[in-house]
Write an enzyme that holds these catalytic residues in place. Structure first.
Site, PDB file in Angstrom:
ATOM      1  N   ASN A 209       0.721  -1.323  -0.008  1.00  0.00           N
ATOM      2  CA  ASN A 209       0.038  -0.145   0.015  1.00  0.00           C
ATOM      3  C   ASN A 209       0.864   1.154  -0.093  1.00  0.00           C
ATOM      4  O   ASN A 209       2.049   1.186   0.035  1.00  0.00           O
ATOM      5  CB  ASN A 209      -1.049   0.067   1.092  1.00  0.00           C
ATOM      6  CG  ASN A 209      -0.100   0.042   2.507  1.00  0.00           C
ATOM      7  OD1 ASN A 209       0.396   1.040   2.896  1.00  0.00           O
ATOM      8  ND2 ASN A 209      -0.083  -1.161   3.333  1.00  0.00           N
ATOM      9  N   PRO A 306      -2.427 -12.236  10.750  1.00  0.00           N
ATOM     10  CA  PRO A 306      -2.698 -12.178  12.193  1.00  0.00           C
ATOM     11  C   PRO A 306      -2.841 -10.491  12.348  1.00  0.00           C
ATOM     12  O   PRO A 306      -2.219  -9.693  11.773  1.00  0.00           O
ATOM     13  CB  PRO A 306      -1.352 -12.418  12.727  1.00  0.00           C
ATOM     14  CG  PRO A 306      -0.376 -12.700  11.930  1.00  0.00           C
ATOM     15  CD  PRO A 306      -0.886 -12.700  10.438  1.00  0.00           C
ATOM     16  N   ASP A 307      -3.765 -10.230  13.411  1.00  0.00           N
ATOM     17  CA  ASP A 307      -4.119  -8.816  13.524  1.00  0.00           C
ATOM     18  C   ASP A 307      -2.979  -8.621  14.721  1.00  0.00           C
ATOM     19  O   ASP A 307      -3.308  -8.930  16.019  1.00  0.00           O
ATOM     20  CB  ASP A 307      -5.358  -8.844  14.129  1.00  0.00           C
ATOM     21  CG  ASP A 307      -5.856  -7.410  14.416  1.00  0.00           C
ATOM     22  OD1 ASP A 307      -4.910  -6.365  15.008  1.00  0.00           O
ATOM     23  OD2 ASP A 307      -7.056  -7.019  14.476  1.00  0.00           O
ATOM     24  N   ILE A 308      -2.114  -7.848  14.480  1.00  0.00           N
ATOM     25  CA  ILE A 308      -0.950  -7.400  15.486  1.00  0.00           C
ATOM     26  C   ILE A 308      -1.625  -6.872  16.650  1.00  0.00           C
ATOM     27  O   ILE A 308      -1.306  -7.465  17.953  1.00  0.00           O
ATOM     28  CB  ILE A 308       0.266  -6.819  14.773  1.00  0.00           C
ATOM     29  CG1 ILE A 308       0.814  -7.630  13.481  1.00  0.00           C
ATOM     30  CG2 ILE A 308       1.370  -6.660  15.614  1.00  0.00           C
ATOM     31  CD1 ILE A 308       1.678  -6.944  12.846  1.00  0.00           C
ATOM     32  N   PHE A 324      -4.076   2.973  14.894  1.00  0.00           N
ATOM     33  CA  PHE A 324      -4.504   4.139  14.132  1.00  0.00           C
ATOM     34  C   PHE A 324      -5.441   3.514  13.031  1.00  0.00           C
ATOM     35  O   PHE A 324      -5.843   2.511  13.087  1.00  0.00           O
ATOM     36  CB  PHE A 324      -3.174   4.315  13.091  1.00  0.00           C
ATOM     37  CG  PHE A 324      -2.626   5.588  13.716  1.00  0.00           C
ATOM     38  CD1 PHE A 324      -1.588   5.156  14.648  1.00  0.00           C
ATOM     39  CD2 PHE A 324      -2.294   6.642  12.881  1.00  0.00           C
ATOM     40  CE1 PHE A 324      -0.784   6.471  15.166  1.00  0.00           C
ATOM     41  CE2 PHE A 324      -1.771   7.871  13.306  1.00  0.00           C
ATOM     42  CZ  PHE A 324      -1.041   7.629  14.527  1.00  0.00           C
ATOM     43  N   LYS A 342     -11.094  -3.950  19.212  1.00  0.00           N
ATOM     44  CA  LYS A 342      -9.731  -4.388  19.327  1.00  0.00           C
ATOM     45  C   LYS A 342      -9.526  -3.915  20.941  1.00  0.00           C
ATOM     46  O   LYS A 342      -8.594  -4.108  21.560  1.00  0.00           O
ATOM     47  CB  LYS A 342      -8.603  -3.508  18.561  1.00  0.00           C
ATOM     48  CG  LYS A 342      -8.891  -3.922  17.007  1.00  0.00           C
ATOM     49  CD  LYS A 342      -7.345  -3.619  16.238  1.00  0.00           C
ATOM     50  CE  LYS A 342      -7.808  -3.859  14.700  1.00  0.00           C
ATOM     51  NZ  LYS A 342      -6.769  -4.230  13.845  1.00  0.00           N
TER      52      LYS A 342
HETATM   53  O1  PMT Z   1       3.118   6.181   6.465  1.00  0.00           O
HETATM   54  P1  PMT Z   1       2.281   7.701   6.131  1.00  0.00           P
HETATM   55  O2  PMT Z   1       2.493   7.618   4.653  1.00  0.00           O
HETATM   56  O3  PMT Z   1       2.896   8.612   6.983  1.00  0.00           O
HETATM   57  O4  PMT Z   1       0.589   7.228   6.197  1.00  0.00           O
HETATM   58  C1  PMT Z   1       0.181   7.385   7.719  1.00  0.00           C
HETATM   59  C2  PMT Z   1      -0.988   6.343   7.591  1.00  0.00           C
HETATM   60  C3  PMT Z   1      -2.144   6.658   7.017  1.00  0.00           C
HETATM   61  C4  PMT Z   1      -0.539   4.616   7.213  1.00  0.00           C
HETATM   62  C5  PMT Z   1      -1.341   6.070   9.374  1.00  0.00           C
HETATM   63  O5  PMT Z   1      -1.549   7.451   9.692  1.00  0.00           O
HETATM   64  C6  PMT Z   1      -2.550   5.188   9.502  1.00  0.00           C
HETATM   65  O6  PMT Z   1      -3.692   5.507   9.601  1.00  0.00           O
HETATM   66  N1  PMT Z   1      -2.134   3.758   9.735  1.00  0.00           N
HETATM   67  C7  PMT Z   1      -3.176   2.847   9.955  1.00  0.00           C
HETATM   68  C8  PMT Z   1      -3.645   2.368   8.631  1.00  0.00           C
HETATM   69  C9  PMT Z   1      -5.022   1.488   8.680  1.00  0.00           C
HETATM   70  O7  PMT Z   1      -6.178   1.963   8.630  1.00  0.00           O
HETATM   71  O8  PMT Z   1      -4.973   0.497   9.512  1.00  0.00           O
HETATM   72  P2  PMT Z   1      -6.080  -0.592   9.597  1.00  0.00           P
HETATM   73  O9  PMT Z   1      -7.402  -0.055   9.522  1.00  0.00           O
HETATM   74  O10 PMT Z   1      -6.065  -1.650   8.745  1.00  0.00           O
HETATM   75  O11 PMT Z   1      -5.645  -1.240  10.827  1.00  0.00           O
HETATM   76  C10 PMT Z   1      -6.006  -0.706  12.090  1.00  0.00           C
HETATM   77  C11 PMT Z   1      -5.109  -0.563  13.152  1.00  0.00           C
HETATM   78  O12 PMT Z   1      -4.836  -2.168  13.577  1.00  0.00           O
HETATM   79  C12 PMT Z   1      -3.864  -0.032  12.791  1.00  0.00           C
HETATM   80  O13 PMT Z   1      -3.108   0.565  14.059  1.00  0.00           O
HETATM   81  C13 PMT Z   1      -3.104  -1.227  12.280  1.00  0.00           C
HETATM   82  O14 PMT Z   1      -1.542  -0.756  12.503  1.00  0.00           O
HETATM   83  C14 PMT Z   1      -3.417  -2.310  13.016  1.00  0.00           C
HETATM   84  N2  PMT Z   1      -3.462  -3.521  12.303  1.00  0.00           N
HETATM   85  C15 PMT Z   1      -4.066  -3.762  11.132  1.00  0.00           C
HETATM   86  C16 PMT Z   1      -4.163  -4.952  10.541  1.00  0.00           C
HETATM   87  C17 PMT Z   1      -3.204  -6.150  11.106  1.00  0.00           C
HETATM   88  N3  PMT Z   1      -3.033  -7.196  10.453  1.00  0.00           N
HETATM   89  N4  PMT Z   1      -2.318  -5.716  12.185  1.00  0.00           N
HETATM   90  C18 PMT Z   1      -2.493  -4.533  12.841  1.00  0.00           C
HETATM   91  O15 PMT Z   1      -1.477  -4.437  13.821  1.00  0.00           O
END
Ligand code: PMT
Length: 398
Positions: A209, A306-308, A324, A342
């Site tokens: 991404n 896995p969802d870390i 985030f 979460k």
């Molecule tokens: O890197 P940049 O270009 O500066 O951009 C920053 C960002 C937009 C990436 C950042 O600000 C951000 O929003 N990151 C989270 C992206 C997201 O939407 O993640 P998610 O909705 O897929 O996951 C939610 C949360 O679970 C996040 O904290 C993610 O790190 C965590 N997660 C998700 C999936 C997974 N398998 N393991 C996780 O830990």
């Protein structure tokens, strides 16, 4: 403006790196600092006081007996209300003087008479830097609570290569700004994830991404500035590791998961900034997939990663978890839903159009106190606000 309202003394000693001090001065004033320049006599052989006067908008002092000081106490008056004294470049001779409490010119006398903290950016030939006398002097300075910034290693003005080169102006400025940050996470261990993950389809292709890592790296840096011991588990990005931060580089979500769980014990805070791929190809192709006209397009089966963050939050004694959420729309509803699902105390929401790639962002914090907008700003400054909120939540937890 990160140094707004700060009163600084910039000391310049004799060395070819004195030219970089002019750029440092420009950057200090651009960040809002008022800067009084004091030069050693040797420094004036490299750059004239006129340059520093023009850039600081203040008269430059070089002489202990300067008649402009009515009470003849330049060594006291010039630093009396200073928030910090920064000496850049700091020559081997100057470091030796400070280490031994010598005061034979205006700058060394002012430094000996100081109440303000002292930061020095050494600059010298590599042999001078490695000389046992300089090593002893630098150790003495550190023991006396003086902040030694650098030096860097690399090509030197004398044509040699090695340690002793003064850091660039922007790096010294960064250290200075870091110095002034409140140490709200002092002694705490902070683990972060940042950047994208890359899930291999074949040896050259994968699912990834547009995360640049900038937001996560800015938070790693802000946490370090706040006094934390920071470990950054980073997906593939092209960013330099922030100074003082330990980086573990990973590629896939599985690697990120393993690196996080290797370090999670004893962490006070876990911040999941990474844009982790939710799915990966179940079986990456061992050789590059060939395009042929005879066969159908290949089907790539995906399995869930896995969802870390979810797993860390579900530990029996989890660290303070910060997630985030990047959303295209309905930010509040989706972010709150992620926070509940979460079971994490704080989630930071951003719109995809704002968050990915750039140097700026607009954020919304969601915690038990409700929703709180952090208006558009640089990721670096926003990161400091997130760190401040985390420190408050940690305090509440005690
Ligand atoms: O890197 P940049 O270009 O500066 O951009 C920053 C960002 C937009 C990436 C950042 O600000 C951000 O929003 N990151 C989270 C992206 C997201 O939407 O993640 P998610 O909705 O897929 O996951 C939610 C949360 O679970 C996040 O904290 C993610 O790190 C965590 N997660 C998700 C999936 C997974 N398998 N393991 C996780 O830990």
């Amino acid at each position: 403006m990160e140094l707004q309202g700060k009163r600084l003394v910039l000391g310049v000693t004799g060395g070819i790196a004195a030219y970089k001090a002019a750029e440092l001065l420009r950057q200090m004033t651009r960040e809002g600092a008022s800067v009084q320049v004091v030069m050693s006599e040797a420094a004036t052989r490299f750059v004239t006081p006129v340059t520093f006067q023009a850039l600081s908008g203040q008269p430059v002092f070089t002489d202990q007996w300067d008649a402009r000081m009515a009470n003849n106490m330049a060594h006291i008056d010039l630093s009396r209300h200073a928030d910090a004294i920064v000496v850049a470049p700091a020559s081997a001779d100057f470091l030796a003087k400070v280490a031994h409490g010598l005061a034979d010119d205006l700058l060394s006398t002012l430094v000996l008479a100081r109440e303000a903290p002292l930061l020095v950016a050494p600059a010298m030939n590599r042999q001078m830097w490695q000389n046992p006398a300089t090593r002893r002097n630098v150790a003495t300075l550190a023991g006396d609570g003086i902040v030694v910034i650098g030096p860097a290693s690399g090509e030197q003005a004398c044509g040699e290569t090695g340690p002793g080169r003064m850091l660039e102006a922007v790096e010294i400025l960064d250290e200075l700004i870091a110095y002034f940050q409140p140490k709200s996470l002092a002694g705490k261990k902070v683990l972060l994830t940042a950047g994208p993950t890359f899930e291999a389809i074949d040896p050259v292709r994968g699912i990834t991404n547009l995360s640049s890592g900038k937001m996560g790296y800015a938070i790693a840096r802000a946490a370090r500035e706040a006094g934390a011991q920071v470990t950054l588990v980073s997906g593939p990005v092209g960013l330099p590791c922030p100074a003082g931060v330990e980086r573990l580089s990973v590629t896939s979500a599985l690697e990120m998961h393993a690196a996080v769980f290797e370090r999670i014990a004893e962490q006070a805070v876990f911040i999941a900034v990474a844009a982790v791929a939710d799915y990966r190809p179940s079986q990456p192709f061992e050789s590059k997939i060939k395009k042929t006209t005879q066969t159908l397009a290949p089907t790539i089966e995906l399995v869930l990663n896995p969802d870390i963050l979810g797993e860390v939050a579900a530990l029996p004694q989890p660290p303070l978890c910060v997630g985030f959420a990047a959303e295209s729309e309905n930010l509040t509803a989706y972010a709150e839903e992620k926070r509940r699902r979460k079971r994490i105390p704080l989630i930071v929401g951003n719109l995809i159009a704002d968050g990915f790639g750039g140097d700026h962002n607009t954020l919304r914090l969601f915690d038990d106190d409700g929703e709180h907008l952090l208006p558009p700003d640089s990721k670096r400054r926003l990161a400091r606000q997130i760190v401040a909120r985390i420190a408050t939540l940690l305090e509440k937890r005690r």
